[in-house]
Design a protein around this motif. Structure first.
Motif, mmCIF file in Angstrom:
data_model
loop_
_atom_site.group_PDB
_atom_site.id
_atom_site.type_symbol
_atom_site.label_atom_id
_atom_site.label_comp_id
_atom_site.label_asym_id
_atom_site.label_seq_id
_atom_site.Cartn_x
_atom_site.Cartn_y
_atom_site.Cartn_z
ATOM 1 N N ALA A 6 123.802 -0.927 -67.955
ATOM 2 C CA ALA A 6 124.430 -0.255 -66.813
ATOM 3 C C ALA A 6 124.166 -1.016 -65.519
ATOM 4 C CB ALA A 6 124.003 1.200 -66.739
ATOM 5 N N GLN A 7 124.383 -0.340 -64.371
ATOM 6 C CA GLN A 7 124.452 -1.067 -63.094
ATOM 7 C C GLN A 7 123.121 -1.215 -62.385
ATOM 8 O OE1 GLN A 7 124.704 2.090 -63.354
ATOM 9 N NE2 GLN A 7 125.018 3.223 -61.459
ATOM 10 N N HIS A 8 122.192 -0.322 -62.605
ATOM 11 C CA HIS A 8 120.938 -0.343 -61.856
ATOM 12 C C HIS A 8 119.901 -1.211 -62.560
ATOM 13 C CE1 HIS A 8 122.078 3.850 -60.096
ATOM 14 N NE2 HIS A 8 122.495 2.871 -59.319
ATOM 15 N N TYR A 9 119.209 -2.048 -61.764
ATOM 16 C CA TYR A 9 118.113 -2.866 -62.271
ATOM 17 C C TYR A 9 116.940 -2.799 -61.298
ATOM 18 C CZ TYR A 9 120.170 -4.872 -66.424
ATOM 19 O OH TYR A 9 120.672 -5.023 -67.697
ATOM 20 N N ILE A 10 115.761 -3.143 -61.807
ATOM 21 C CA ILE A 10 114.555 -3.168 -61.002
ATOM 22 C C ILE A 10 114.084 -4.611 -60.866
ATOM 23 C CG2 ILE A 10 112.242 -2.211 -60.686
ATOM 24 C CD1 ILE A 10 114.557 -0.134 -60.881
ATOM 25 N N GLY A 64 129.227 10.721 -62.906
ATOM 26 C CA GLY A 64 129.647 10.359 -64.250
ATOM 27 C C GLY A 64 128.798 9.315 -64.936
ATOM 28 N N MET A 65 127.549 9.147 -64.492
ATOM 29 C CA MET A 65 126.689 8.089 -65.050
ATOM 30 C C MET A 65 125.986 8.584 -66.308
ATOM 31 S SD MET A 65 125.000 6.570 -61.572
ATOM 32 C CE MET A 65 126.024 6.230 -60.130
ATOM 33 N N TYR A 66 126.604 8.368 -67.456
ATOM 34 C CA TYR A 66 125.955 8.699 -68.720
ATOM 35 C C TYR A 66 124.599 8.000 -68.844
ATOM 36 C CZ TYR A 66 130.644 10.278 -70.141
ATOM 37 O OH TYR A 66 131.852 10.905 -70.219
ATOM 38 N N ASN A 67 124.534 6.774 -68.315
ATOM 39 C CA ASN A 67 123.341 5.945 -68.442
ATOM 40 C C ASN A 67 122.144 6.472 -67.673
ATOM 41 O OD1 ASN A 67 125.355 4.825 -66.302
ATOM 42 N ND2 ASN A 67 123.360 4.160 -65.549
ATOM 43 N N ALA A 68 122.348 7.441 -66.771
ATOM 44 C CA ALA A 68 121.250 7.951 -65.946
ATOM 45 C C ALA A 68 120.406 8.984 -66.676
ATOM 46 C CB ALA A 68 121.793 8.537 -64.646
ATOM 47 N N THR A 69 120.855 9.407 -67.861
ATOM 48 C CA THR A 69 120.106 10.397 -68.641
ATOM 49 C C THR A 69 119.240 9.692 -69.688
ATOM 50 O OG1 THR A 69 121.890 10.663 -70.252
ATOM 51 C CG2 THR A 69 121.957 12.079 -68.309
ATOM 52 N N MET A 70 118.315 10.441 -70.276
ATOM 53 C CA MET A 70 117.452 9.891 -71.331
ATOM 54 C C MET A 70 117.378 10.873 -72.486
ATOM 55 S SD MET A 70 114.267 8.073 -69.297
ATOM 56 C CE MET A 70 114.017 6.764 -70.515
ATOM 57 N N ASP A 71 117.215 10.333 -73.683
ATOM 58 C CA ASP A 71 116.970 11.134 -74.880
ATOM 59 C C ASP A 71 115.505 11.556 -74.838
ATOM 60 O OD1 ASP A 71 116.321 12.068 -77.406
ATOM 61 O OD2 ASP A 71 117.459 10.535 -78.479
ATOM 62 N N GLU A 72 115.241 12.771 -74.355
ATOM 63 C CA GLU A 72 113.863 13.180 -74.118
ATOM 64 C C GLU A 72 113.081 13.347 -75.411
ATOM 65 O OE1 GLU A 72 113.018 15.968 -70.920
ATOM 66 O OE2 GLU A 72 115.123 15.883 -70.324
ATOM 67 N N VAL A 101 113.523 -9.297 -63.314
ATOM 68 C CA VAL A 101 114.544 -8.247 -63.232
ATOM 69 C C VAL A 101 114.596 -7.584 -64.601
ATOM 70 C CG1 VAL A 101 116.986 -7.752 -62.842
ATOM 71 C CG2 VAL A 101 115.848 -9.554 -61.513
ATOM 72 N N ALA A 102 114.459 -6.268 -64.646
ATOM 73 C CA ALA A 102 114.367 -5.603 -65.952
ATOM 74 C C ALA A 102 114.874 -4.176 -65.877
ATOM 75 C CB ALA A 102 112.935 -5.627 -66.464
ATOM 76 N N LYS A 103 115.178 -3.627 -67.056
ATOM 77 C CA LYS A 103 115.665 -2.241 -67.160
ATOM 78 C C LYS A 103 115.440 -1.760 -68.584
ATOM 79 C CE LYS A 103 118.381 1.400 -66.069
ATOM 80 N NZ LYS A 103 119.795 1.137 -65.761
ATOM 81 N N ILE A 104 114.944 -0.535 -68.703
ATOM 82 C CA ILE A 104 114.785 0.114 -69.995
ATOM 83 C C ILE A 104 116.002 0.992 -70.244
ATOM 84 C CG2 ILE A 104 113.631 2.267 -69.312
ATOM 85 C CD1 ILE A 104 111.509 1.579 -71.478
ATOM 86 N N GLY A 105 116.369 1.193 -71.496
ATOM 87 C CA GLY A 105 117.539 2.023 -71.780
ATOM 88 C C GLY A 105 117.634 2.392 -73.243
ATOM 89 N N GLY A 106 118.673 3.164 -73.553
ATOM 90 C CA GLY A 106 118.921 3.554 -74.935
ATOM 91 C C GLY A 106 118.016 4.677 -75.385
#
Length: 479
Positions: free
Chosen positions: A446-450, A180-188, A392-397
């Motif tokens: 969301a929950q995952h970070y690098i 159910g992780m909506y955040n795992a997808t990307m607007d290609e 610690v960083a994450k791209i999104g949206g």
């Protein structure tokens, strides 16, 4: 069925090797101006950038007019990650505006600020013109003796190198949306336009087919590598009754080799593997998790995230290219607010090389529950990550919301916590943030970070500017 080539154990595999950024410097001068200080300034700029890890290219002659600049720009831009217009004296603005208008690579206008030469006056004419035209560039005004100027150009060059590598890169997504992780997808549509990369969708079934072709001898060599990378292996978890044997590890080594072949066959720079349950479940999948398989890939500097999380895979690739070493993928798990610490854990794919020490790396039996609706087998890794300064960083949206959340801090040298505080069979990174931990959670993508060792916040902000997305760096509160 044909067997896969009996390759080595995979150490050092990297489809897109690490590299240094290339900076093209185009020196602009006017014949009527005082140019006596220009040779020294150019040499200081060249040497300073080389000391900061950049390769520098320059035309043999100074450039005096628009036609010369355009000719050299057209000849050298293809070699560059970043083009620097080095504005050493007054010049006519079209000499910068015309080539920059058709630039495909990121550009910097760097103006000297000394009295002779009137460079700054010409520079702000060009700057204002380009701003009115809405063209992207970075403007700097200062001398090459200033560390801040050299640091700014080097940072922009590293960011430009990443942007250029992203353009045309292929990221692999194995499996569909996980848990159910909506955040795992990307607007290609958006990300193809903004950054130029593609996402290659791959069915988990391909892993099974590739595993069938893995030779036993290749898998045994990988198993030897695994055993050489850890301090201990827990055959029986006495609290849960779950067990771990060589056959389980061998199965995960075969999955690693299969994933490696998928990466090579599709020319991928990074992957994200759904794992649960199509890989992990003995009822609807292969019966083994990808934890050790992913850890090995990450140690090969082939970024691999879990749960088909594509924004994390892209973020992992970006940070690994900046750090030029393996980086960590973890879940924002819990907070120690009184210490301003965010705790990041992961279910077992942390690179062995990021452990505080080999002796602290333990292989644990995976939780059978990771195979729901069946049961799972295999090993997950448990260790504390080594202490040090981190980003610690994450791209999104996507369209209208694309951004990168960026924070810095210190990964702490804390012992593994007892059961109930930490899952001791997971890699763990307690990070004391430079900014407020509560604010970090409020802005979390969301929950995952690098996490990468070193401070790359400046380069990440530069990258966001180049890609045209928002940078959301955390404020340093001095805590």
């Amino acid at each position: 069925m044909a067997s896969l080539p009996d390759r080595e154990n995979g150490r050092g595999m990297n489809r897109h090797e690490f590299s240094s950024p290339t900076v093209v410097i185009l020196p602009l001068v006017a014949p009527r101006e005082d140019t006596r200080s220009v040779p020294e300034a150019l040499e200081l700029a060249r040497r300073g950038l080389e000391l900061r890890g950049c390769q520098v290219l320059m035309p043999q002659e100074w450039l005096y007019d628009e036609a010369q600049v355009v000719e050299q720009f057209d000849a050298l831009e293809c070699e560059a990650d970043l083009v620097v217009f080095f504005l050493a004296t007054w010049f006519y603005a079209p000499a910068v505006v015309t080539p920059l208008r058709r630039a495909k690579k990121p550009c910097v206008l760097w103006s000297l600020t000394t009295i002779p030469g009137f460079a700054l006056g010409g520079a702000v004419v060009a700057k204002y013109t380009l701003q009115e035209m809405g063209l992207p560039f970075k403007f700097l005004a200062g001398l090459p003796e200033e560390s801040e100027m050299l640091d700014a150009v080097a940072s922009r060059a590293r960011a430009a190198m990443i942007a250029n590598k992203l353009d045309g890169a292929k990221f692999g997504r194995i499996g569909g949306k996980s848990m159910g992780m909506y955040n795992a997808t990307m607007d290609e549509f958006y990300w193809k336009k903004a950054a130029g990369f593609d996402i290659v969708h791959i069915d988990t079934y391909q892993i099974a087919r590739y595993v069938e072709r893995v030779s036993e001898s290749a898998a045994l060599r990988v198993l030897a590598r695994v055993k050489d990378s850890v301090g201990s292996i827990v055959a029986l978890n006495e609290e849960t009754g779950e067990t771990l044997c060589d056959d389980d590890l061998l199965a995960q080594c075969k999955i690693y080799l299969a994933l490696r072949e998928i990466v090579q066959a599709n020319d991928l720079v990074a992957i994200s593997n759904k794992c649960q349950p199509e890989l992990s479940s003995d009822l609807v999948g292969m019966g083994y998790t990808g934890c050790v398989s992913h850890a090995l890939l990450n140690d090969d500097c082939v970024p691999c995230t879990c749960e088909a999380d594509m924004p994390s895979a892209v973020s992992m690739y970006i940070l690994s290219q900046l750090a030029q070493e393996p980086v960590y993928f973890g879940d924002l798990n819990s907070l120690a607010k009184e210490k301003n610490v965010a705790r990041f854990i992961n279910c077992g794919s942390g690179p062995f090389s990021m452990a505080a020490s080999k002796d602290q790396v333990t292989l644990w039996p995976v939780s059978e529950g990771m195979g729901l609706p069946g049961k799972a087998r295999g090993a997950c890794t448990g260790f504390p990550l080594r202490a040090g300064r981190v980003t610690v960083a994450k791209i999104g949206g996507g369209r209208g919301t694309a951004r990168m959340h960026i924070a810095t801090g210190e990964c702490m040298d804390w012992p593994m916590e007892p059961a109930g505080e930490w899952p001791t069979h997971f890699p763990q990174a307690p990070v004391r943030l430079d900014g407020d931990v509560t604010e970090f959670v409020q802005k979390a993508i969301a929950q995952h970070y690098i996490m990468a060792y070193g401070d790359y916040s400046r380069e990440l902000i530069d990258l966001c500017e180049i890609l045209g997305i928002a940078a959301d760096p955390q404020r340093n509160t001095g805590r």
